[in-house]
Write a protein that holds these residues in place. Structure first.
Motif, PDB file in Angstrom:
ATOM      1  N   ILE A  72     -43.788   3.059 -59.079  1.00 12.67           N
ATOM      2  CA  ILE A  72     -43.107   2.881 -57.784  1.00 12.67           C
ATOM      3  C   ILE A  72     -41.688   2.374 -58.025  1.00 12.67           C
ATOM      4  O   ILE A  72     -40.728   2.868 -57.430  1.00 12.67           O
ATOM      5  N   ASP A  73     -41.549   1.403 -58.923  1.00 11.82           N
ATOM      6  CA  ASP A  73     -40.221   0.882 -59.243  1.00 11.82           C
ATOM      7  C   ASP A  73     -39.376   1.918 -59.973  1.00 11.82           C
ATOM      8  O   ASP A  73     -38.179   2.047 -59.713  1.00 11.82           O
ATOM      9  N   GLU A  98     -29.357   2.798 -73.863  1.00 16.64           N
ATOM     10  CA  GLU A  98     -29.051   1.854 -72.790  1.00 16.64           C
ATOM     11  C   GLU A  98     -30.015   2.039 -71.613  1.00 16.64           C
ATOM     12  O   GLU A  98     -30.551   1.074 -71.070  1.00 16.64           O
ATOM     13  N   ILE A  99     -30.242   3.284 -71.221  1.00 15.12           N
ATOM     14  CA  ILE A  99     -31.173   3.588 -70.122  1.00 15.12           C
ATOM     15  C   ILE A  99     -32.591   3.173 -70.528  1.00 15.12           C
ATOM     16  O   ILE A  99     -33.325   2.581 -69.740  1.00 15.12           O
ATOM     17  N   GLN A 100     -32.978   3.464 -71.760  1.00 10.83           N
ATOM     18  CA  GLN A 100     -34.316   3.097 -72.233  1.00 10.83           C
ATOM     19  C   GLN A 100     -34.532   1.590 -72.123  1.00 10.83           C
ATOM     20  O   GLN A 100     -35.551   1.146 -71.610  1.00 10.83           O
ATOM     21  N   LYS A 101     -33.575   0.812 -72.581  1.00 14.39           N
ATOM     22  CA  LYS A 101     -33.693  -0.650 -72.515  1.00 14.39           C
ATOM     23  C   LYS A 101     -33.795  -1.131 -71.077  1.00 14.39           C
ATOM     24  O   LYS A 101     -34.589  -2.010 -70.758  1.00 14.39           O
ATOM     25  N   GLN A 102     -32.988  -0.547 -70.190  1.00 11.99           N
ATOM     26  CA  GLN A 102     -33.018  -0.916 -68.775  1.00 11.99           C
ATOM     27  C   GLN A 102     -34.411  -0.664 -68.187  1.00 11.99           C
ATOM     28  O   GLN A 102     -34.985  -1.528 -67.529  1.00 11.99           O
ATOM     29  N   ILE A 103     -34.955   0.510 -68.430  1.00 14.47           N
ATOM     30  CA  ILE A 103     -36.255   0.897 -67.886  1.00 14.47           C
ATOM     31  C   ILE A 103     -37.359  -0.004 -68.427  1.00 14.47           C
ATOM     32  O   ILE A 103     -38.195  -0.507 -67.679  1.00 14.47           O
ATOM     33  N   LEU A 104     -37.369  -0.232 -69.728  1.00 16.18           N
ATOM     34  CA  LEU A 104     -38.446  -0.988 -70.362  1.00 16.18           C
ATOM     35  C   LEU A 104     -38.393  -2.480 -70.050  1.00 16.18           C
ATOM     36  O   LEU A 104     -39.350  -3.203 -70.345  1.00 16.18           O
ATOM     37  N   ASN A 105     -37.317  -2.937 -69.418  1.00 14.15           N
ATOM     38  CA  ASN A 105     -37.206  -4.348 -69.043  1.00 14.15           C
ATOM     39  C   ASN A 105     -37.443  -4.608 -67.563  1.00 14.15           C
ATOM     40  O   ASN A 105     -37.267  -5.731 -67.088  1.00 14.15           O
ATOM     41  N   ILE A 106     -37.875  -3.606 -66.834  1.00 15.97           N
ATOM     42  CA  ILE A 106     -38.204  -3.794 -65.418  1.00 15.97           C
ATOM     43  C   ILE A 106     -39.441  -4.689 -65.339  1.00 15.97           C
ATOM     44  O   ILE A 106     -40.424  -4.462 -66.051  1.00 15.97           O
ATOM     45  N   PRO A 107     -39.415  -5.734 -64.511  1.00 12.33           N
ATOM     46  CA  PRO A 107     -40.523  -6.700 -64.461  1.00 12.33           C
ATOM     47  C   PRO A 107     -41.915  -6.099 -64.280  1.00 12.33           C
ATOM     48  O   PRO A 107     -42.864  -6.534 -64.937  1.00 12.33           O
ATOM     49  N   PHE A 122     -47.158  -4.810 -66.693  1.00 15.67           N
ATOM     50  CA  PHE A 122     -48.149  -3.810 -67.104  1.00 15.67           C
ATOM     51  C   PHE A 122     -48.443  -3.942 -68.593  1.00 15.67           C
ATOM     52  O   PHE A 122     -49.610  -3.979 -69.004  1.00 15.67           O
ATOM     53  N   GLN A 123     -47.397  -4.014 -69.418  1.00 21.61           N
ATOM     54  CA  GLN A 123     -47.585  -4.115 -70.870  1.00 21.61           C
ATOM     55  C   GLN A 123     -48.371  -5.368 -71.246  1.00 21.61           C
ATOM     56  O   GLN A 123     -49.270  -5.307 -72.081  1.00 21.61           O
ATOM     57  N   GLU A 124     -48.010  -6.472 -70.630  1.00 18.44           N
ATOM     58  CA  GLU A 124     -48.682  -7.739 -70.937  1.00 18.44           C
ATOM     59  C   GLU A 124     -50.171  -7.676 -70.608  1.00 18.44           C
ATOM     60  O   GLU A 124     -51.017  -8.056 -71.423  1.00 18.44           O
ATOM     61  N   GLN A 125     -50.495  -7.167 -69.418  1.00 16.71           N
ATOM     62  CA  GLN A 125     -51.900  -7.069 -69.018  1.00 16.71           C
ATOM     63  C   GLN A 125     -52.666  -6.070 -69.880  1.00 16.71           C
ATOM     64  O   GLN A 125     -53.812  -6.310 -70.254  1.00 16.71           O
ATOM     65  N   ARG A 126     -52.019  -4.964 -70.201  1.00 15.13           N
ATOM     66  CA  ARG A 126     -52.645  -3.963 -71.075  1.00 15.13           C
ATOM     67  C   ARG A 126     -52.968  -4.569 -72.437  1.00 15.13           C
ATOM     68  O   ARG A 126     -54.070  -4.435 -72.951  1.00 15.13           O
ATOM     69  N   ASP A 127     -51.992  -5.251 -73.004  1.00 18.28           N
ATOM     70  CA  ASP A 127     -52.183  -5.821 -74.336  1.00 18.28           C
ATOM     71  C   ASP A 127     -53.264  -6.904 -74.347  1.00 18.28           C
ATOM     72  O   ASP A 127     -54.032  -7.004 -75.303  1.00 18.28           O
ATOM     73  N   LYS A 128     -53.348  -7.679 -73.277  1.00 18.52           N
ATOM     74  CA  LYS A 128     -54.364  -8.733 -73.186  1.00 18.52           C
ATOM     75  C   LYS A 128     -55.768  -8.172 -72.967  1.00 18.52           C
ATOM     76  O   LYS A 128     -56.751  -8.870 -73.181  1.00 18.52           O
ATOM     77  N   SER A 129     -55.851  -6.908 -72.550  1.00 22.88           N
ATOM     78  CA  SER A 129     -57.158  -6.317 -72.242  1.00 22.88           C
ATOM     79  C   SER A 129     -57.980  -6.024 -73.502  1.00 22.88           C
ATOM     80  O   SER A 129     -59.177  -5.771 -73.410  1.00 22.88           O
TER      81      SER A 129
END
Length: 102
Positions: free
Chosen positions: A27-28, A60-69, A74-81
């Motif tokens: 969505i973001d 630059e675009i890649q870094k911007q996208i991958l730093n969206i909260p 999502f990454q944090e929850q996935r990794d903790k799963s």
């Protein structure tokens, strides 16, 4: 141009939560300039392995996208799963396409 393929397998009980987390960051992503990146997510036939396929105009675009909260959440929850070392990141070298990629 940077193209990345990411695959990982989640536990069956985490599939629905992972889909919800993916929906949130997509969505973001849809609010951003579509001419600068493409991001697609697939669930493979086994029903527990996800494939993320992304193409970015530049680093630059890649870094911007991958730093969206929402993406970082999502990454944090996935990794903790509990991915059990199934997380694989591949950077692909572009050869060609039947359409303009970016």
């Amino acid at each position: 141009m940077i193209t990345v393929k990411v695959t990982y397998t989640v536990k069956p009980e985490f599939v629905e939560a992972n889909k919800e987390n993916i929906s949130r960051f997509l969505i973001d992503f849809k609010k951003l300039n579509p001419s600068e990146f493409r991001y697609n997510v697939y669930l493979q036939e086994d029903g527990i392995t996800f494939l993320h396929f992304s193409t970015y105009k530049n680093e630059e675009i890649q870094k911007q996208i991958l730093n969206i909260p929402s993406f970082k959440s999502f990454q944090e929850q996935r990794d903790k799963s509990g991915l059990d070392n199934t997380h694989k990141v591949e950077v692909l070298n572009y050869v060609g396409s039947s359409f303009d990629v970016l």
